[in-house]
Design an enzyme around this catalytic site. Structure first.
Site, mmCIF file in Angstrom:
data_model
loop_
_atom_site.group_PDB
_atom_site.id
_atom_site.type_symbol
_atom_site.label_atom_id
_atom_site.label_comp_id
_atom_site.label_asym_id
_atom_site.label_seq_id
_atom_site.Cartn_x
_atom_site.Cartn_y
_atom_site.Cartn_z
ATOM 1 N N SER A 154 0.876 -1.109 0.142
ATOM 2 C CA SER A 154 0.005 -0.080 -0.199
ATOM 3 C C SER A 154 0.940 1.234 -0.210
ATOM 4 O O SER A 154 1.992 1.111 0.354
ATOM 5 C CB SER A 154 -1.033 0.010 1.332
ATOM 6 N N TYR A 167 -2.330 -0.925 10.386
ATOM 7 C CA TYR A 167 -2.554 -1.004 9.087
ATOM 8 C C TYR A 167 -1.027 -0.683 8.480
ATOM 9 O O TYR A 167 -0.317 -1.426 7.694
ATOM 10 C CB TYR A 167 -3.559 -0.327 8.196
#
Ligand code: NAD
Length: 269
Positions: A154, A167
């Site tokens: 990501s 995350y």
């Protein structure tokens, strides 16, 4: 010059978390290029079956397997099923992931552990199983990589993200997992790369793109001025899985419309 088109004909790909979103798009795209797909879902069998049906309708091959990638036994079973069904595995798209957001001061250990467990430990478990298989089934003198892995990272492997520390930490971990594996496995002729999507329109961020005000705010972070599609990511994944990228190892492709270009500095010179 030898002009090849992308083909994954005869190869078998395990795509984790392919019951929705980016994973589903990867499964469908790789299948369209000739790969036989192991479609993995964690709990929603119906969604997994939808991916399988889509691939079968377009003339491809797909086999559905349930597995929670954070569980060692499930992962071993996922690859065992792949072998039982197709006889080999050539590609791993390490895609499964989730968010459990909370401000840091309120984040529970359970929220931290679940995200690290799926996003980071899950990728470790799948990568280890895949690498063992790649080595076991390798020919003596391969012409190209004996196996390929693409890790779903990501932009938050480099952009800090307040309110999402579990995350961001998981994706930062994926970055070094990918780098270290690419270094360690290269002598076996296994290639390991990553893609780092920016904002891609899937269920993971529906709260943002379904609200017009939040969507306009999001666009300020994207120089290319559109949200990405799951297919935008799948196309890059397919190239990294193919022999067209045979000399690419240990790289991250940012599929983000420029989100990592510090857009807030664009008119601040
Ligand atoms: P999504 O929620 O549609 O897909 C996530 C998939 O992972 C689902 O199919 C889900 O069932 C699966 N999954 C979750 N926990 C699992 C588990 N324990 N075992 C197996 N599968 C599990 O969201 P998405 O956007 O398609 O996300 C896919 C990947 O892309 C994730 O790793 C996510 O972090 C990454 N990503 C997404 C974006 C984005 O903007 N959508 C941006 C950057 C990275």
């Amino acid at each position: 010059m030898n002009q090849n088109t992308l083909s994954l004909s005869g190869q078998v790909a395990v795509v984790t978390g392919s019951s929705s979103g980016i994973g589903r798009a990867c499964a469908i795209y790789l299948a369209a290029l000739g790969a036989k797909i192991v479609v993995n879902y964690a709990s929603n069998r119906e969604e997994g079956q939808e991916t399988v049906d889509h691939i079968l309708q377009q003339g491809g091959a797909a086999h559905l397997v349930q597995a929670d990638v954070s569980k060692e036994q499930d992962v071993q079973n996922l690859f065992l099923e792949a072998i039982q069904h197709y006889g080999r595995v050539d590609i791993l798209v390490n895609n499964a992931g989730l968010q459990k957001d909370a401000p840091f001061l309120e984040m529970t250990l359970a929220q931290w552990e679940r995200v690290i467990g799926v996003n980071l430990t899950g990728q470790f478990l799948c990568a280890r199983e895949a690498a063992r298989l790649f080595i076991k089934q390798a020919e003596a003198d391969p012409k190209a990589a004996i196996g390929k892995m693409v890790m779903m990272s990501s932009v938050h492997d480099i952009i800090p993200w307040a309110g999402h520390v579990n995350y961001a930490a998981s994706k930062g971990g994926v970055h070094m997992l990918m780098k270290t594996l690419s270094q360690e496995l290269a002598p076996y002729k296994i290639r390991v790369n990553a893609v780092s999507p920016g904002a891609i329109q899937t269920s993971i961020n529906e709260a943002v793109w379904s609200d017009p005000e939040k969507y306009q705010e999001l666009l300020k972070l994207i120089p290319y001025k559109r949200i990405g599609t799951a297919e935008d990511v799948a196309k890059a994944v397919a190239w990294l899985c193919s022999d067209e990228s045979d000399y690419v190892n240990g790289e991250t492709m940012y599929i983000d419309g420029g989100m990592t270009l510090y857009p807030e500095f664009a008119d601040n010179g």
